[in-house]
Design an enzyme around this catalytic site. Structure first.
Site, PDB file in Angstrom:
ATOM      1  N   ARG A 179       0.821  -1.216   0.000  1.00 27.11           N
ATOM      2  CA  ARG A 179       0.000   0.000   0.000  1.00 27.11           C
ATOM      3  C   ARG A 179       0.859   1.272   0.000  1.00 27.11           C
ATOM      4  NH1 ARG A 179      -5.136  -0.868   3.930  1.00 27.11           N
ATOM      5  NH2 ARG A 179      -5.852  -2.854   3.132  1.00 27.11           N
TER       6      ARG A 179
ATOM      7  N   ASP B 109     -15.465   8.736  10.507  1.00 27.79           N
ATOM      8  CA  ASP B 109     -14.337   7.831  10.253  1.00 27.79           C
ATOM      9  C   ASP B 109     -13.061   8.664  10.323  1.00 27.79           C
ATOM     10  OD1 ASP B 109     -14.258   4.776   8.914  1.00 27.79           O
ATOM     11  OD2 ASP B 109     -12.408   5.930   8.658  1.00 27.79           O
TER      12      ASP B 109
HETATM   13  C1  LIG Z   1     -13.397  -2.502   8.616  1.00 27.79           C
HETATM   14  S1  LIG Z   1     -14.021  -0.862   8.565  1.00 27.79           S
HETATM   15  C2  LIG Z   1     -15.624  -1.084   9.290  1.00 27.79           C
HETATM   16  C3  LIG Z   1     -16.713  -0.378   8.528  1.00 27.79           C
HETATM   17  C4  LIG Z   1     -18.139  -0.601   9.048  1.00 27.79           C
HETATM   18  N1  LIG Z   1     -18.267  -0.178  10.423  1.00 27.79           N
HETATM   19  C5  LIG Z   1     -18.561  -2.041   8.899  1.00 27.79           C
HETATM   20  O1  LIG Z   1     -18.534  -2.791   9.868  1.00 27.79           O
HETATM   21  O2  LIG Z   1     -18.907  -2.433   7.768  1.00 27.79           O
HETATM   22  C6  LIG Z   1     -13.086  -0.083   9.887  1.00 27.79           C
HETATM   23  C7  LIG Z   1     -13.087   1.440   9.798  1.00 27.79           C
HETATM   24  O3  LIG Z   1     -12.549   1.963  11.024  1.00 27.79           O
HETATM   25  C8  LIG Z   1     -11.821   3.123  10.715  1.00 27.79           C
HETATM   26  N2  LIG Z   1     -10.886   3.440  11.809  1.00 27.79           N
HETATM   27  C9  LIG Z   1      -9.735   2.805  12.142  1.00 27.79           C
HETATM   28  N3  LIG Z   1      -9.146   3.421  13.173  1.00 27.79           N
HETATM   29  C10 LIG Z   1      -9.935   4.465  13.513  1.00 27.79           C
HETATM   30  C11 LIG Z   1      -9.846   5.493  14.499  1.00 27.79           C
HETATM   31  N4  LIG Z   1      -8.817   5.575  15.354  1.00 27.79           N
HETATM   32  N5  LIG Z   1     -10.833   6.415  14.547  1.00 27.79           N
HETATM   33  C12 LIG Z   1     -11.880   6.344  13.672  1.00 27.79           C
HETATM   34  N6  LIG Z   1     -12.017   5.408  12.719  1.00 27.79           N
HETATM   35  C13 LIG Z   1     -11.056   4.475  12.633  1.00 27.79           C
HETATM   36  C14 LIG Z   1     -11.131   2.774   9.396  1.00 27.79           C
HETATM   37  O4  LIG Z   1     -10.741   3.929   8.678  1.00 27.79           O
HETATM   38  C15 LIG Z   1     -12.199   1.954   8.694  1.00 27.79           C
HETATM   39  O5  LIG Z   1     -12.934   2.720   7.773  1.00 27.79           O
END
Ligand SMILES: C[S@@+](CC[C@H](N)C(=O)[O-])C[C@H]1O[C@@H](n2cnc3c(N)ncnc32)[C@H](O)[C@@H]1O
Length: 275
Positions: free
Chosen positions: A45, A145
């Site tokens: 990435r 996010d």
């Molecule tokens: C796997 S996705 C989950 C999306 C959705 N909630 C679902 O379950 O389909 C995880 C998301 O968490 C976000 N994320 C990771 N660390 C974070 C943080 N410290 N604060 C806010 N968002 C975060 C990532 O950018 C990502 O978009």
């Protein structure tokens, strides 16, 4: 243990010390714990990022991430995992539908924390809006996010038609516009869906400034990346951000076991804040 990656087939030299420094920054800034198995993912990435910056080495890139604040969001956007889908864990929406059927009037505020590219908050609205309209309930959604790239996609609300193929024709017609011409094969969420959602960038491990309380918080498949201390701190803040009896929805592999005692388990990965 990984050692230096200097194979001639690789475009850039990516050493263990590069990986260690970068994952330390990810942990400090976003709480994201990065295991050994992510070594190759980081290389793949971040190589893209090096190319777009015209850089020739990870030595340069690590220095840039460390010392140039403006690079941090690009670095974070590159390493977050954003997998999501419309209708993911439908039983969560069914649970709220049943609950809202028993209410009349008032409002219902939901926070989708870690909303990725928007499929989660849009799924919430398209499931709950018909019932809220029938019952005279005002529905509002905050969707946040850390990753600004996915938030831009969420705000735009344009998806491949394939992403909504499991919805019935009536749902598709009511909530989506089918793309034509250059937009063939795509769909766009209708304004009535978009207007109920406020998208904001928010780092869950930093301070939060949005208004509370919420009736429900969705934080699904986000905290799997956090260590126990961060999980505990965030869940405590979720408890403080919910109304009494408010609901917390977690991802299919997540639980509050040994994390918090302020919630009762009331369904599959569904928790209610204790009264
Ligand atoms: C796997 S996705 C989950 C999306 C959705 N909630 C679902 O379950 O389909 C995880 C998301 O968490 C976000 N994320 C990771 N660390 C974070 C943080 N410290 N604060 C806010 N968002 C975060 C990532 O950018 C990502 O978009």
């Amino acid at each position: 243990m990984r050692s230096a990656n200097s194979s001639s087939s690789q475009e850039f030299i990516f050493k263990r010390e590069h990986f260690d420094q970068l994952r330390k920054i990810a942990k400090g800034y976003a709480g994201i714990s990065v295991g050994e198995e992510k070594f190759q993912m980081y290389y793949t990435r971040l190589s893209k990022r090096l190319r777009s910056l015209g850089m020739t080495s990870f030595d340069q890139y690590v220095e840039m991430v460390k010392h140039t604040e403006a690079e941090l969001p690009h670095f974070i956007n590159a390493i977050t995992t954003n997998v999501t889908a419309f209708g993911r864990e439908q039983h969560h929406f069914d649970f709220l539908k049943d609950l809202l059927k028993t209410r009349k009037g008032g409002s219902f505020a939901i926070w989708s924390a870690g909303c990725s590219s928007g499929e989660e908050p849009y799924s919430i609205v398209l499931n709950l809006l018909p019932i809220c309209q029938r019952q005279g309930i005002k529905l509002t959604i905050l969707a946040t996010d850390l990753d600004t790239d996915v938030l831009n996609r969420a705000s735009r609300g344009v998806y491949p038609l394939d992403a909504i193929k499991h919805y019935d024709l009536e749902t598709k017609r009511r909530f989506f516009l089918k793309g034509t011409g250059s937009q063939n094969g795509l769909c766009r969420v209708k304004p009535l869906l978009r207007e109920l959602i406020t998208f904001r960038q928010l780092n869950l491990i930093s301070s939060w400034s949005h208004p509370t309380p919420f009736d429900a918080i969705f934080c699904r498949n986000v905290m799997i990346y956090f260590d126990m201390d961060d999980k505990k701190r965030i869940i405590e803040r979720y408890a403080n951000s919910l109304v009494q009896g408010g609901f917390l929805f977690l991802g299919h592999s997540e639980s509050l076991h040994k994390v918090s005692e302020r919630f009762d388990n009331v369904g599959k990965t569904i928790y209610a804040k204790q009264q």
